[in-house]
Design an enzyme around this catalytic site. Structure first.
Site, PDB file in Angstrom:
ATOM      1  N   ARG A  10       0.828  -1.206   0.000  1.00 13.35           N
ATOM      2  CA  ARG A  10       0.000   0.000   0.000  1.00 13.35           C
ATOM      3  C   ARG A  10       0.868   1.264   0.000  1.00 13.35           C
ATOM      4  NH1 ARG A  10      -3.511   1.899   5.170  1.00 13.35           N
ATOM      5  NH2 ARG A  10      -4.911   3.335   4.144  1.00 13.35           N
ATOM      6  N   ARG A  58      -9.697   3.442  -3.339  1.00 15.74           N
ATOM      7  CA  ARG A  58      -8.711   3.043  -2.332  1.00 15.74           C
ATOM      8  C   ARG A  58      -8.744   4.019  -1.153  1.00 15.74           C
ATOM      9  NH1 ARG A  58      -5.727  -0.821  -3.354  1.00 15.74           N
ATOM     10  NH2 ARG A  58      -4.347  -0.242  -1.665  1.00 15.74           N
ATOM     11  N   HIS A  60     -18.511  11.932  -2.233  1.00 16.48           N
ATOM     12  CA  HIS A  60     -19.086  10.700  -1.687  1.00 16.48           C
ATOM     13  C   HIS A  60     -20.583  10.709  -1.975  1.00 16.48           C
ATOM     14  CE1 HIS A  60     -19.446   7.227   0.905  1.00 16.48           C
ATOM     15  NE2 HIS A  60     -20.540   7.790   1.386  1.00 16.48           N
ATOM     16  N   GLU A  63      -7.634  12.262   7.813  1.00 16.29           N
ATOM     17  CA  GLU A  63      -7.079  10.923   8.042  1.00 16.29           C
ATOM     18  C   GLU A  63      -8.169   9.863   8.261  1.00 16.29           C
ATOM     19  OE1 GLU A  63      -5.975  13.753   9.255  1.00 16.29           O
ATOM     20  OE2 GLU A  63      -3.776  13.806   9.211  1.00 16.29           O
ATOM     21  N   VAL A  75     -12.135   7.988   7.303  1.00 20.20           N
ATOM     22  CA  VAL A  75     -12.790   7.478   6.093  1.00 20.20           C
ATOM     23  C   VAL A  75     -14.071   8.277   5.860  1.00 20.20           C
ATOM     24  CG1 VAL A  75     -13.907   5.481   5.017  1.00 20.20           C
ATOM     25  CG2 VAL A  75     -11.841   5.167   6.391  1.00 20.20           C
ATOM     26  N   VAL A 107     -25.972  12.486 -11.359  1.00 21.19           N
ATOM     27  CA  VAL A 107     -26.365  13.694 -12.092  1.00 21.19           C
ATOM     28  C   VAL A 107     -26.048  14.945 -11.256  1.00 21.19           C
ATOM     29  CG1 VAL A 107     -28.330  14.977 -13.055  1.00 21.19           C
ATOM     30  CG2 VAL A 107     -28.129  12.504 -13.461  1.00 21.19           C
ATOM     31  N   GLU A 125     -23.927  15.014  -8.651  1.00 20.92           N
ATOM     32  CA  GLU A 125     -22.474  15.041  -8.409  1.00 20.92           C
ATOM     33  C   GLU A 125     -21.759  15.830  -9.509  1.00 20.92           C
ATOM     34  OE1 GLU A 125     -20.597  11.251  -7.922  1.00 20.92           O
ATOM     35  OE2 GLU A 125     -21.974  10.584  -6.398  1.00 20.92           O
TER      36      GLU A 125
HETATM   37  C1  GRF Z   1     -19.515   8.304  -7.802  1.00 23.30           C
HETATM   38  O1  GRF Z   1     -20.829   8.085  -7.430  1.00 23.30           O
HETATM   39  C2  GRF Z   1     -18.710   8.769  -6.619  1.00 23.30           C
HETATM   40  O2  GRF Z   1     -19.422   9.524  -5.723  1.00 23.30           O
HETATM   41  C3  GRF Z   1     -18.326   7.464  -5.984  1.00 23.30           C
HETATM   42  O3  GRF Z   1     -18.024   6.617  -7.066  1.00 23.30           O
HETATM   43  C4  GRF Z   1     -18.814   7.006  -8.173  1.00 23.30           C
HETATM   44  C5  GRF Z   1     -17.884   7.163  -9.338  1.00 23.30           C
HETATM   45  O4  GRF Z   1     -18.569   7.128 -10.550  1.00 23.30           O
HETATM   46  N1  GRF Z   1     -17.264   7.633  -5.031  1.00 23.30           N
HETATM   47  P1  GRF Z   1     -17.812   7.442 -11.916  1.00 23.30           P
HETATM   48  O5  GRF Z   1     -16.628   6.496 -12.030  1.00 23.30           O
HETATM   49  O6  GRF Z   1     -17.400   8.886 -11.894  1.00 23.30           O
HETATM   50  O7  GRF Z   1     -18.848   7.165 -12.971  1.00 23.30           O
END
Ligand code: GRF
Length: 210
Positions: A83, A109, A127, A160, A162, A190, A192
Site C-alpha cells: 500500500r 482506495r 461521496h 485521516e 474514512v 447527475v 455530483e
Molecule cells: C460516484 O458516485 C462517486 O461519488 C463514488 O463513485 C462514483 C464514481 O462514478 N465515489 P464514476 O466512475 O465517476 O462514474
C-alpha cells in the site's frame, strides 16, 4: 487554518490550478469535469490517474489529450509494504506533473495518513451520500436498507478518517419507492456532476477558507 489543512493557491483562467483526477472505474464524474473545463476555468486537469490500467475512465482523459495513466498495486512488493509503495508511486506521478490539487472521483482506495498529510487541504473527495450518513463503499445500498427518503452527495476535504473531513458542499436527491441501487446511483451522479465543478471553482479561486 485548522488541523494542518493547506488550501490551494487562487488560480485564474490564465494560470489555472493544476488538477489530478484519481479514478477507479468508468469516470463519468471525470468526463463531466472535462466537459466543464472545455471553457477556460481557474482549474485545469493535467493528469488522470487510475489504480487499474484498464479503468474505463482513462479513455476520457486520453480523449481530451491529458496524460492518463494506470498505476496498479505493485504485486511484486511484499503485502505489508504494498500500500505504501503504491502511494509513493502515485505521489511521484503527482509531483512529476506539478499537481496542485488532487480530486478523488470514484477512487476506491483508502489513502494512508502519510498520503493524506502530504496533500491535506489539497485533496478532495466526492461521496454519494449526505455525510455523515452512510460512509463507506456501499452508500446507496446502505441508504436503501435504512429506508432513507432523501440522500445525495457530499464534497469534502479529505482528512485521516474514512469519508470524514470538512464538508464543502452537499446536494440532496429524493429516494423514490421504486429505486434500486443502480437507479439511485445514476440520479445521484447527475447532481455530483454539477456539485464537484462548482466546489472546484470556489476552492481554486480562493473563495473557501476553513
Ligand atoms: C460516484 O458516485 C462517486 O461519488 C463514488 O463513485 C462514483 C464514481 O462514478 N465515489 P464514476 O466512475 O465517476 O462514474
Amino acid at each position: 487554518m485548522s488541523d494542518g489543512f493547506v488550501l490551494p493557491r487562487a488560480g485564474t483562467e490564465e494560470d489555472p490550478v493544476r488538477l489530478a483526477v484519481l479514478i477507479s472505474g468508468g469516470g463519468s464524474g471525470l468526463a463531466a469535469l472535462l466537459r466543464y473545463q472545455q471553457t477556460p476555468r481557474c482549474h485545469r486537469t493535467v493528469l488522470v490517474l487510475a489504480d487499474k490500467t484498464d479503468a474505463g475512465g482513462l479513455q476520457h482523459g486520453r480523449g481530451a489529450g491529458i496524460k492518463s495513466i494506470g498505476v496498479p498495486l505493485p504485486m511484486h512488493v511484499e503485502k505489508a509494504e504494498r500500500r505504501v509503495t503504491h502511494e509513493q508511486l502515485v505521489d511521484a506521478e503527482l509531483e512529476a506533473a506539478d499537481v496542485e490539487l488532487v480530486v478523488l472521483s470514484g477512487y476506491m482506495r483508502i489513502l494512508s495518513p502519510w498520503f493524506v498529510r502530504r496533500w491535506k487541504g489539497r485533496l478532495l473527495n466526492i461521496h454519494p451520500s449526505l455525510l455523515p450518513d452512510f460512509p463507506g463503499a456501499h452508500a446507496h445500498r446502505d441508504a436503501l436498507a435504512a429506508g432513507a427518503t432523501v440522500t445525495g452527495c457530499t464534497v469534502h476535504l479529505v482528512d485521516e478518517g474514512v469519508d470524514s473531513g470538512p464538508i464543502l458542499a452537499q446536494m440532496e436527491v429524493e429516494v423514490r419507492p421504486e429505486d434500486d441501487e443502480g437507479a439511485l446511483q445514476e440520479r445521484v451522479k447527475v447532481v455530483e456532476h454539477v456539485v464537484y465543478p462548482d466546489v472546484l471553482d470556489r476552492i481554486c479561486s480562493g473563495l473557501i477558507s476553513l
